[in-house]
Design an enzyme around this catalytic site. Structure first.
Site, mmCIF file in Angstrom:
data_model
loop_
_atom_site.group_PDB
_atom_site.id
_atom_site.type_symbol
_atom_site.label_atom_id
_atom_site.label_comp_id
_atom_site.label_asym_id
_atom_site.label_seq_id
_atom_site.Cartn_x
_atom_site.Cartn_y
_atom_site.Cartn_z
ATOM 1 N N LYS A 116 36.507 -28.456 17.119
ATOM 2 C CA LYS A 116 36.343 -29.384 18.426
ATOM 3 C C LYS A 116 36.226 -30.802 18.019
ATOM 4 O O LYS A 116 35.645 -31.170 16.946
ATOM 5 C CB LYS A 116 35.100 -28.718 19.157
ATOM 6 C CG LYS A 116 34.804 -29.313 20.707
ATOM 7 C CD LYS A 116 33.851 -28.822 21.079
ATOM 8 C CE LYS A 116 33.414 -29.542 22.568
ATOM 9 N NZ LYS A 116 32.033 -28.676 23.221
ATOM 10 N N SER A 197 32.817 -26.952 27.640
ATOM 11 C CA SER A 197 33.720 -27.968 27.387
ATOM 12 C C SER A 197 34.396 -27.882 26.002
ATOM 13 O O SER A 197 35.392 -28.375 25.675
ATOM 14 C CB SER A 197 32.752 -29.205 27.131
ATOM 15 O OG SER A 197 31.985 -28.980 25.808
ATOM 16 N N SER A 221 29.276 -24.123 27.067
ATOM 17 C CA SER A 221 30.231 -24.684 26.552
ATOM 18 C C SER A 221 31.140 -23.719 25.460
ATOM 19 O O SER A 221 32.321 -24.007 25.331
ATOM 20 C CB SER A 221 30.255 -26.172 26.199
ATOM 21 O OG SER A 221 29.978 -26.876 27.378
#
Length: 541
Positions: A116, A197, A221
């Protein structure tokens, strides 16, 4: 962070949307990509291929990069990968030479991993949390977990898109949208949310753009995108993995974790990232209570005799599809020897949602300012206030769809010595731990708790932001606030959209949860790769 306000629609609008969705379903066909010989390949299978000489680390990198070009940049244009590591091929070549001369370092040697874009790498890539405010920022060193991955021989293939600032900017945000990466798509239905996310990590792993991926979670997330994209996601105990070098929301809840297509792959990625880090005090017990290898808990008979409690209050009833699949999952667990305690409700659920958000506001301001200071004087922004000012100065690119109300709220908060903050944090821990998960597990002598992870993915909506099941309560909150582990596993599909089942429990219970999750996965095998359909299949249940 995934918590968002509910969205209400008039009956006429709902009818119109359903009619439009039905028309899309009947007039458009999935854009199936070309055959991919690494589709659904596991870490163990990739290692076997490299051992036999069928593949090399370099050939794996080349194949995944070609796949990214075909599906992420072109074709369905998933927008899951925000940046490619320019050194990926040379790193793979070096690891291939090392394999020939010394043998592999371990199970991740030569395995391509996507991480990420809020996880720092001190290489040719940026670390921006998706924000243009951090474009060009170069961290002084790798995040601890990245250094761990490199030590094991993993190839950092690139960075994934995400909900900008890990979805902690606006109450009307769209999961998977960032100023740098645009709107990520769900590969199971391209008009549906990939959830956030860690949306890019989820879409990339689900679409076979990498072997495995790393996400991060404050509340939901990792597990939410994993549930919505037929993945296994592990949100570990707070402190098992270091957060040093990861763009923060809140130190009381933040953690990185694996996102993968199988429990075995998620476990293979988890252990190598664990360990005590002098730069993260929360990891002081990681070396003693965590493990570097969780593969020993991959027991297909792991459900036999396990006492599993069903948390029904608040976590059922918001989605008929999720309820139906969860009931089937519970029945499967029982058939394979689990002792089901039903219900095993957590009485404190819903009593700390508002205070959780307030705690996050306090910590976001303090923790982000600390991270930006760590970047050094050359960083383009140095404080939360600088980020707010940047967004205001670049509204056309940073705020074309939603604003920054959450950042403005956080900027008004006082220091972490504030009495309100300290009181709320203590109360949240008590309600989620002693009066929450610990209480119900002690009362019923449980090994784990289960509930649906969430409902099917909602339609992406850049006008109103996340809605539908994205606003429903889920088990992520109590596990996140407690800092306890949480694993989601594919439980089936509704209208072609994936839904997951959650296993969660006490601190440091990853071995138990992995054992249960693996046994359930092997008994049911619900995971299937995406078809890149334009919309949900409304002809299916």
């Amino acid at each position: 962070m995934t918590s968002t306000p509910r969205v209400t629609l008039s009956a006429a609008v709902v009818v119109a949307l359903l009619a439009a969705a039905t028309m899309r379903t009947t007039t458009q066909t999935p854009q199936r990509p070309a055959a991919f010989d690494l589709e659904e390949a596991t870490v163990a299978q990739l290692q076997q291929r490299m051992t036999s000489g069928q593949e090399t680390a370099r050939s794996l990198v080349d194949k995944y990069l070609t796949r990214i070009e075909a599906l992420d940049r072109q074709g369905p244009a998933l927008h899951a990968v925000i940046e490619i590591n320019p050194e990926a091929r040379s790193i793979a070549d070096s690891l291939d030479a090392e394999r020939k001369s010394k043998g592999p370092r371990g199970p991740l040697h030569g395995i391509p991993v996507l991480i990420k874009d809020n996880i720092a790498t001190a290489d040719g890539m940026m670390t921006t949390a998706g924000s243009l405010a951090l474009e060009g920022a170069r961290p002084p060193k790798d995040a601890f977990i990245v250094a761990r991955l490199r030590e094991t021989g993993a190839v950092i293939l690139g960075k994934t898109n995400l909900s900008e600032w890990a979805n902690f900017r606006s109450t009307h945000s769209s999961s998977g949208w960032s100023g740098r990466g645009g709107q990520a798509k769900n590969p199971y239905a391209l008009d549906r949310s990939p959830s956030g996310s860690s949306s890019g990590s989820g879409a990339a792993a689900a679409a076979n753009l990498c072997a495995v991926a790393v996400g991060s979670e404050t509340d939901g997330s990792i597990v939410s995108p994993s549930s919505n994209e037929s993945l296994v996601g592990i949100k570990p105990t707070l402190g098992l993995l270091s957060r040093a070098g990861i763009v923060p929301i809140a130190h009381s809840q933040d953690t990185a974790g694996p996102m993968a297509r199988t429990v075995a792959d998620a476990a293979a990625l988890l252990g190598p990232m664990a360990g005590t880090d002098a730069d993260d005090a929360a990891t002081k017990d990681s070396s003693a209570k965590g493990l570097r290898d969780y593969s020993m808990f991959l027991n297909p008979d792991g459900l036999a005799g396990a006492r599993i409690g069903v948390v029904r209050n608040r976590l059922f009833g918001y989605s008929p599809a999720a309820d139906r699949l969860a009931e089937a999952a519970i029945a499967d667990m029982k058939r394979h020897g689990a002792v089901i305690v039903d219900p095993a409700n957590i009485p404190t659920l819903g009593k700390f949602d508002d205070s959780e958000f307030d705690v996050l506001l306090y910590e976001f301001k303090a923790d982000l300012n600390k991270y930006l200071a760590w970047l050094g004087p050359a960083a383009p922004v140095h404080s939360l206030r600088d980020v707010i000012a940047f967004n205001d100065a670049h509204t056309d690119r940073e705020m074309p769809h939603f604003a920054q109300e959450i950042m403005l709220q956080a900027d008004k908060k006082g220091p972490l010595t504030s009495a309100t903050y300290l009181k709320e944090l203590a109360q949240d821990h008590q309600m989620s731990r002693a009066l929450g998960i610990d209480a119900v597990m002690t009362k019923f002598k449980l090994d784990a708790l289960v509930a649906p992870t969430g409902g099917p993915a909602w339609l992406t909506d850049l006008v109103n932001g996340d809605g539908g099941t994205g606003a429903a309560p889920g088990p992520s909150t109590v596990a996140a606030v407690a800092g306890y582990p949480h694993i989601t596993v594919p439980a089936g599909f509704a209208s072609g959209l994936p839904v997951g089942i959650s296993f969660f429990g006490r601190a440091w219970s990853e071995p138990t949860l992995i054992k249960l999750a693996y046994a359930y996965e092997q008994a049911t095998k619900h995971r299937r790769p995406p078809a890149f359909a334009p919309s949900a299949d409304l002809t299916q249940r």
